[in-house]
Design a protein around this motif. Structure first.
Motif, PDB file in Angstrom:
ATOM      1  N   UNK A 219      82.127  25.916 -10.503  1.00 18.57           N
ATOM      2  CA  UNK A 219      81.267  25.344  -9.646  1.00 18.57           C
ATOM      3  C   UNK A 219      80.347  24.235  -9.776  1.00 18.57           C
ATOM      4  N   UNK A 345      73.856  33.276  -3.859  1.00 17.61           N
ATOM      5  CA  UNK A 345      75.253  33.722  -4.564  1.00 17.61           C
ATOM      6  C   UNK A 345      75.559  33.034  -5.757  1.00 17.61           C
ATOM      7  N   UNK A 350      76.034  38.573 -10.469  1.00 20.69           N
ATOM      8  CA  UNK A 350      77.282  38.316  -9.793  1.00 20.69           C
ATOM      9  C   UNK A 350      77.506  36.975  -9.622  1.00 20.69           C
ATOM     10  N   UNK A 351      76.402  36.219  -9.991  1.00 21.36           N
ATOM     11  CA  UNK A 351      76.346  34.712  -9.365  1.00 21.36           C
ATOM     12  C   UNK A 351      77.798  33.943 -10.068  1.00 21.36           C
ATOM     13  N   UNK A 352      78.092  32.734  -9.151  1.00 26.99           N
ATOM     14  CA  UNK A 352      79.323  32.190  -9.532  1.00 26.99           C
ATOM     15  C   UNK A 352      78.922  31.215 -10.654  1.00 26.99           C
ATOM     16  N   UNK A 353      77.671  30.974 -10.917  1.00 26.32           N
ATOM     17  CA  UNK A 353      77.645  29.857 -12.130  1.00 26.32           C
ATOM     18  C   UNK A 353      76.674  30.871 -13.262  1.00 26.32           C
ATOM     19  N   UNK A 355      77.145  34.984 -13.821  1.00 25.67           N
ATOM     20  CA  UNK A 355      77.739  36.237 -14.323  1.00 25.67           C
ATOM     21  C   UNK A 355      78.576  35.858 -15.575  1.00 25.67           C
TER      22      UNK A 355
END
Lengths: 410, 158
Positions: A219, A345, A350-353, A355
């Motif tokens: 991302x 988010x 649980x984050x896209x950048x 986790x």
């Protein structure tokens, strides 16, 4: 007397980090004593978490449980969560409001400043028993830590001789601290908690490592949030322990930074672009991201509109708790608050950048545990420790270990 | 609180499908169990109980759910694991017009390669379900979890 530690770091410099730095229980014990309980400031919270008298928050410095509490005069105290009587860790709630602190075991009670104010049967019962006449309540309060508050952020130290917070952080890093925390009132948005099975320093390294975000995190690469072609700056305090990674998001892509980068997806498009509905805030200035590490316990995150503090609490050499406190500003519009929550988010467990940062730390710990003769290699950009105006370097990690060796005597 | 037997059976089937889709790793089927303007939220109980706005995942609209699927399957590096959902009895609440309101406890067990199975996340679903021409769909699913200390990371939806 500290037990002597065998020479584990024979090579000069700080660019090759011996595996045992992450795994050895004696080294870890020395870190607790010299770093977490020594002459350092540890993050304990935000003033916004404790708006009223008697509000408290239980947290930890190193492995020691402490209570951050506001007294009736509005001042903040940090008290060790250990009864002066029989040592019970009496506070179990995470937060709340209290008139007095009472240990349930024998009901010894303390005021908001940690003073012992009540000892049941101190004078005995019907003339029998009780505490000795020379017993003085003044001498048996809760351990009170040094407290420093700057623009709504609270730090504490077990060492009464710790230097003032501002000189501890140093002017270069303090400037970026003040960029986010400029005195505006903060608003608490909530918490995320993770237990990461890795050495605590691996998390500090992660946020002193500008090399990985544009490679591990798709991302960041795709949306230009963190990429090797971004205009960037890395700065440290004079001792190399604290740092900021500052960068500016780019709209165009230099093919040199995506060529052969497997995480780059030229065709990636969001179905819902509102996740990255970034609005520039005047206080940013030119940078769109600033990641600050204040050694040893906290990371301050500003990545576009998402803001958080990330607190590190070690639990042995092989794991640590990582607590994210997200916040905004009192003058945020409802739209800005919603935007900060949407962008959240990207971050957290649980984050896209984020986790995957926890995942790679866990697997790094496995690697250094399986081979104790291994040394982690940090030589991107050479072996020196110096500020840079680009991000293709591991200089900040070398800076931290330069300081670590000094304070650890290793 | 009661609903017709047929609807009750369809509701159970929806929950069973939901668990099966995630447990079998059929991530691309997951958004299809929701309405177009749905809300999916995974939130620690402390934030939920204190009315704090931060969630662990907060996705509004099926597009964001599809982006999560892409994020999980194509971008997020992680040690691979199986999920196993055990969902307790569905408890019906007072409906909101045509919307069914329901809650259910859940336990998600994580099994990583070469590791023992472990309780990964447990909590309760706070759901809103509506009848569509394509069967029952979740218009909202709020997963309020007790397991506030997350064992490293959460990759897949709960």
């Amino acid at each position: 007397m500290e037990t002597p530690t065998p020479a584990i770091w024979e090579r000069a410099g700080s660019s090759r980090i011996p595996a045992r730095v992450y795994t050895d229980p004696d080294i870890y014990q020395r870190e607790l004593e010299r770093i977490f309980y020594g002459r350092h400031w540890s993050y304990v919270g935000l003033e916004a978490e404790l708006p009223a008298a008697g509000d408290f928050k239980r947290t930890a410095i190193g492995e020691r449980s402490v209570i951050l509490i506001r007294n009736r005069e509005g001042q903040l105290n940090v008290l060790e969560n250990r009864c002066a009587h029989r040592g019970m860790q009496f506070c179990q709630e995470r937060s709340g409001r209290l008139r007095t602190l009472v240990c349930p075991y024998h009901q010894w009670s303390y005021d908001h400043d940690g003073n012992l104010i009540g000892v049941p049967f101190q004078k005995g019962v019907r003339g029998q028993g009780g505490m000795p006449v020379e017993f003085s309540r003044e001498e048996h309060g809760l351990r009170k830590l040094q407290v420093a508050t700057r623009h709504g952020v609270v730090f504490a130290s077990f060492d009464p001789d710790v230097e003032p917070f501002e000189s501890y952080v140093g002017p270069k890093v303090l400037r970026y601290f003040d960029r986010t925390f400029d005195g505006r009132k903060l608003v608490l948005h909530g918490y995320s908690r993770q237990r990461i099975p890795g050495n605590w320093k691996l998390m500090m390294e992660n946020i002193k490592d500008p090399y990985h975000p544009g490679l591990l995190h798709t991302w960041f690469v795709n949306f230009g949030l963190w990429r090797a072609d971004n205009k960037s700056e890395l700065v440290m305090d004079a001792r190399g322990r604290h740092a900021c990674m500052i960068s500016r998001r780019s709209e165009t892509i230099d093919p040199e930074v995506t060529q052969g980068v497997s995480s780059f997806r030229a065709s990636m498009k969001l179905n819902d672009a509102s996740l990255l509905d970034i609005v520039h805030e005047p206080w940013w200035g030119a940078p769109t991201v600033c990641m600050t590490t204040i050694f040893p316990s906290v990371i301050f995150q500003q990545q576009v509109n998402s803001l958080s503090t990330r607190q590190i609490m070690p639990l042995g050499p092989g794991q640590f708790d990582f607590v994210w406190t997200h916040f905004g500003f009192e003058d945020d519009s409802p739209e800005m608050q919603a935007r900060r929550m949407r962008q959240a988010n990207l971050f957290g467990p649980a984050g896209y950048v984020s986790a995957d940062d926890g995942e790679v730390i866990e697997l790094s710990q496995h690697g250094v545990t399986q081979d104790r003769e291994f040394a982690s290699l940090c030589e991107l950009g050479g072996t020196a420790v110096a500020d840079t105006d680009h991000m293709v370097t591991e200089t900040l990690i070398r800076g931290m270990y330069h300081y670590w060796r000094e304070v650890m005597g290793l | 609180m009661t609903i017709g037997l047929k609807l009750w059976m369809e509701l159970h089937q929806l929950y069973a499908e939901y668990a099966a889709c995630l447990d079998e790793g059929r991530m691309s089927d997951w958004p299809g169990l929701f309405t177009e303007d749905c809300h999916y939220r995974l939130v620690p109980r402390e934030n939920h109980d204190r009315g704090l706005p931060l969630a662990t995942m907060d996705l509004r609209g099926r597009g964001m759910l599809e982006d999560r699927v892409y994020g999980v399957t194509s971008t997020l590096f992680h040690a691979p694991y199986y999920q196993r959902h055990v969902i307790g009895p569905i408890r019906l609440l007072e409906p909101d017009g045509d919307t069914i309101r329901a809650e259910a406890s859940y336990v998600v067990i994580r099994t990583r390669r070469d590791q023992m199975s472990e309780v990964f996340n447990t909590g309760r679903y706070v759901d809103r379900v509506i009848e569509t021409s394509d069967g029952l769909k979740f218009s909202a699913k709020i997963c309020v979890f007790d397991s506030e200390i997350i064992p490293n990371s959460i990759i897949y939806p709960i």
